[in-house]
Design a protein around this motif. Structure first.
Motif, PDB file in Angstrom:
ATOM      1  N   VAL A 133      28.960  27.273  26.706  1.00  0.00           N
ATOM      2  CA  VAL A 133      29.431  28.642  26.488  1.00  0.00           C
ATOM      3  C   VAL A 133      30.672  28.885  27.350  1.00  0.00           C
ATOM      4  CG1 VAL A 133      28.888  31.087  26.687  1.00  0.00           C
ATOM      5  CG2 VAL A 133      27.137  29.487  25.915  1.00  0.00           C
ATOM      6  N   GLY A 134      31.725  29.402  26.733  1.00  0.00           N
ATOM      7  CA  GLY A 134      32.979  29.644  27.428  1.00  0.00           C
ATOM      8  C   GLY A 134      33.890  28.434  27.522  1.00  0.00           C
TER       9      GLY A 134
ATOM     10  N   SER B  89      38.419  24.594  16.064  1.00  0.00           N
ATOM     11  CA  SER B  89      38.484  24.417  17.514  1.00  0.00           C
ATOM     12  C   SER B  89      38.783  25.742  18.192  1.00  0.00           C
ATOM     13  CB  SER B  89      39.559  23.396  17.888  1.00  0.00           C
ATOM     14  OG  SER B  89      39.256  22.130  17.351  1.00  0.00           O
ATOM     15  N   GLY B  90      38.300  25.882  19.414  1.00  0.00           N
ATOM     16  CA  GLY B  90      38.551  27.090  20.195  1.00  0.00           C
ATOM     17  C   GLY B  90      37.568  27.177  21.337  1.00  0.00           C
ATOM     18  N   LEU B  91      37.279  28.401  21.798  1.00  0.00           N
ATOM     19  CA  LEU B  91      36.315  28.622  22.864  1.00  0.00           C
ATOM     20  C   LEU B  91      34.978  29.054  22.272  1.00  0.00           C
ATOM     21  CD1 LEU B  91      38.439  30.497  25.557  1.00  0.00           C
ATOM     22  CD2 LEU B  91      37.853  28.072  25.467  1.00  0.00           C
ATOM     23  N   PHE B  92      33.907  28.457  22.759  1.00  0.00           N
ATOM     24  CA  PHE B  92      32.553  28.837  22.352  1.00  0.00           C
ATOM     25  C   PHE B  92      32.239  30.168  23.024  1.00  0.00           C
ATOM     26  CE2 PHE B  92      27.805  27.377  22.807  1.00  0.00           C
ATOM     27  CZ  PHE B  92      27.414  28.468  22.051  1.00  0.00           C
ATOM     28  N   ASP B  93      32.183  31.236  22.233  1.00  0.00           N
ATOM     29  CA  ASP B  93      31.992  32.569  22.775  1.00  0.00           C
ATOM     30  C   ASP B  93      30.520  32.956  22.842  1.00  0.00           C
ATOM     31  OD1 ASP B  93      32.954  35.163  23.702  1.00  0.00           O
ATOM     32  OD2 ASP B  93      32.260  35.911  21.762  1.00  0.00           O
ATOM     33  N   THR B  94      29.792  32.812  21.720  1.00  0.00           N
ATOM     34  CA  THR B  94      28.405  33.260  21.671  1.00  0.00           C
ATOM     35  C   THR B  94      27.777  32.767  20.372  1.00  0.00           C
ATOM     36  OG1 THR B  94      26.978  35.230  21.877  1.00  0.00           O
ATOM     37  CG2 THR B  94      28.963  35.460  20.527  1.00  0.00           C
ATOM     38  N   ILE B  95      26.556  33.188  20.091  1.00  0.00           N
ATOM     39  CA  ILE B  95      25.995  33.072  18.756  1.00  0.00           C
ATOM     40  C   ILE B  95      25.716  34.487  18.272  1.00  0.00           C
ATOM     41  CG2 ILE B  95      25.034  30.758  19.068  1.00  0.00           C
ATOM     42  CD1 ILE B  95      22.265  32.068  19.386  1.00  0.00           C
ATOM     43  N   ASP B  96      25.847  34.716  16.967  1.00  0.00           N
ATOM     44  CA  ASP B  96      25.694  36.073  16.449  1.00  0.00           C
ATOM     45  C   ASP B  96      24.251  36.351  16.032  1.00  0.00           C
ATOM     46  OD1 ASP B  96      25.316  34.898  13.958  1.00  0.00           O
ATOM     47  OD2 ASP B  96      27.266  35.519  13.163  1.00  0.00           O
ATOM     48  N   LYS B  97      24.023  37.488  15.407  1.00  0.00           N
ATOM     49  CA  LYS B  97      22.667  37.911  15.046  1.00  0.00           C
ATOM     50  C   LYS B  97      22.025  37.025  13.992  1.00  0.00           C
ATOM     51  CE  LYS B  97      24.324  41.248  11.609  1.00  0.00           C
ATOM     52  NZ  LYS B  97      23.809  40.502  10.447  1.00  0.00           N
TER      53      LYS B  97
ATOM     54  N   ILE C   6      29.984  31.456  17.325  1.00  0.00           N
ATOM     55  CA  ILE C   6      31.239  32.205  17.262  1.00  0.00           C
ATOM     56  C   ILE C   6      32.283  31.494  18.115  1.00  0.00           C
ATOM     57  CG2 ILE C   6      32.391  34.405  17.656  1.00  0.00           C
ATOM     58  CD1 ILE C   6      30.249  34.445  15.450  1.00  0.00           C
ATOM     59  N   VAL C   7      33.374  31.099  17.459  1.00  0.00           N
ATOM     60  CA  VAL C   7      34.473  30.407  18.114  1.00  0.00           C
ATOM     61  C   VAL C   7      35.687  31.320  18.138  1.00  0.00           C
ATOM     62  CG1 VAL C   7      36.010  28.405  18.035  1.00  0.00           C
ATOM     63  CG2 VAL C   7      33.622  28.164  17.353  1.00  0.00           C
TER      64      VAL C   7
ATOM     65  N   TYR D  32      31.372  19.330  19.522  1.00  0.00           N
ATOM     66  CA  TYR D  32      31.910  18.498  20.588  1.00  0.00           C
ATOM     67  C   TYR D  32      32.458  19.410  21.671  1.00  0.00           C
ATOM     68  CZ  TYR D  32      31.764  15.026  16.859  1.00  0.00           C
ATOM     69  OH  TYR D  32      31.356  14.215  15.825  1.00  0.00           O
ATOM     70  N   PHE D  33      32.098  19.116  22.944  1.00  0.00           N
ATOM     71  CA  PHE D  33      32.524  19.936  24.066  1.00  0.00           C
ATOM     72  C   PHE D  33      33.590  19.236  24.899  1.00  0.00           C
ATOM     73  CE2 PHE D  33      27.975  21.445  23.791  1.00  0.00           C
ATOM     74  CZ  PHE D  33      28.294  22.670  23.247  1.00  0.00           C
ATOM     75  N   GLY D  34      34.364  20.026  25.626  1.00  0.00           N
ATOM     76  CA  GLY D  34      35.267  19.517  26.633  1.00  0.00           C
ATOM     77  C   GLY D  34      36.195  18.431  26.127  1.00  0.00           C
TER      78      GLY D  34
END
Length: 270
Positions: A216-217, A230-238, A243-244, A260-262
């Motif tokens: 996360v983040g 690709s982007g930042l992992f923000d959260t998961i929704d309802k 959410i990217v 894939y992370f990092g």
């Protein structure tokens, strides 16, 4: 030591079917549901020879590892039933923490291991994939779904030659048996199944899942078939979508894909 339900699962009315060797516990559970089985029932095997994970990837479980499934027949929509996989991830992570603590109590000085949940359905430890969850569902009557949640965990050994790092409990210094993990998992499932409450409790499940989530983040890439986001992992929704936040500020909901992370994110995106 034989496979058995935990005391909480037994008192909640779960039943148990144990196999020495089977093709797939998920396939057996679905076959039973088609034949009229309504559950709740756990199926567990000492050896699984034809299991699979997401996107039909092979998941072979040799003796010493854990392969099991739970069948529940519930009156909910497929979309709501899909969120049960997050409750399953929480149950698996909780069970792993339980057996890890028990192992440390038996062997003082053993390293404390942290487990993380990887969207959508894996548990990570020791730098690799330790376990995974697969949810499958079929309609068995009007407004009635047979939901099967399968769990595979590398207890004694991790597979080799995989496209991702893999780990086993033995690799990371946790000396327990598949039977120990199974009992703890059945009890944890009984707990989180109640919290989930036919999807009404997904808000709490989501909160707990995010507390234990990997990445996360962080920068993330999600590859699905021929496309990559690709982007930042923000959260998961309802609904459980990841959410990217992309480089241009867009918030994109992803419902499926390989994460894939990092540093691995740029590799996964190629």
């Amino acid at each position: 030591m034989a496979f058995s339900l935990g005391p909480r699962a037994a008192s909640a009315g779960y039943r148990l079917a144990v196999f020495d060797r089977i093709g797939s516990t998920n396939a057996e559970a679905l076959a039973r549901a088609r034949a009229g089985e309504t559950g709740p029932i756990w199926l567990v095997a000492a050896e699984q020879t034809a299991g699979h994970g997401r996107r039909q990837r092979s998941w072979i479980s040799p003796r010493g590892n854990l392969a099991c499934s739970v069948l529940e027949v519930i009156d909910t929509s497929p979309a709501v039933a899909a969120t049960l996989s997050f409750a399953a991830g929480l149950a698996l992570e909780a069970a792993l923490r339980t057996v890890s603590l028990e192992a440390r109590m038996r062997s003082p000085g053993s390293e404390n291991v942290t487990f993380h949940l990887k969207w959508p359905n894996d548990v990570l430890a020791g730098g690799g994939k330790l376990a995974g969850v697969l949810l499958e569902a079929e309609t068995v009557a009007p407004d009635r779904l047979a939901v099967v949640v399968g769990t595979g965990a590398n207890v004694a050994a991790a597979p080799e030659g995989m496209p991702y790092p893999a780990a086993s409990l033995r690799d990371i210094g946790i000396d327990i048996g598949a039977e120990d993990l199974f009992g703890a998992l059945t009890d944890a499932w009984a707990e989180f199944r109640i919290v989930w409450d036919k999807g009404r409790g997904f808000g709490e499940i989501r909160r707990l899942w995010l507390e234990r989530a990997a990445g996360v983040g962080q920068h993330v890439s999600i590859r699905s078939d021929s496309s990559t986001i690709s982007g930042l992992f923000d959260t998961i929704d309802k609904d459980g979508c990841l959410i990217v936040v992309t480089s241009d500020g867009r918030r994109v909901a992803v419902s499926a894909g390989d994460v894939y992370f990092g540093a691995a994110a740029s590799v996964g995106a190629t």
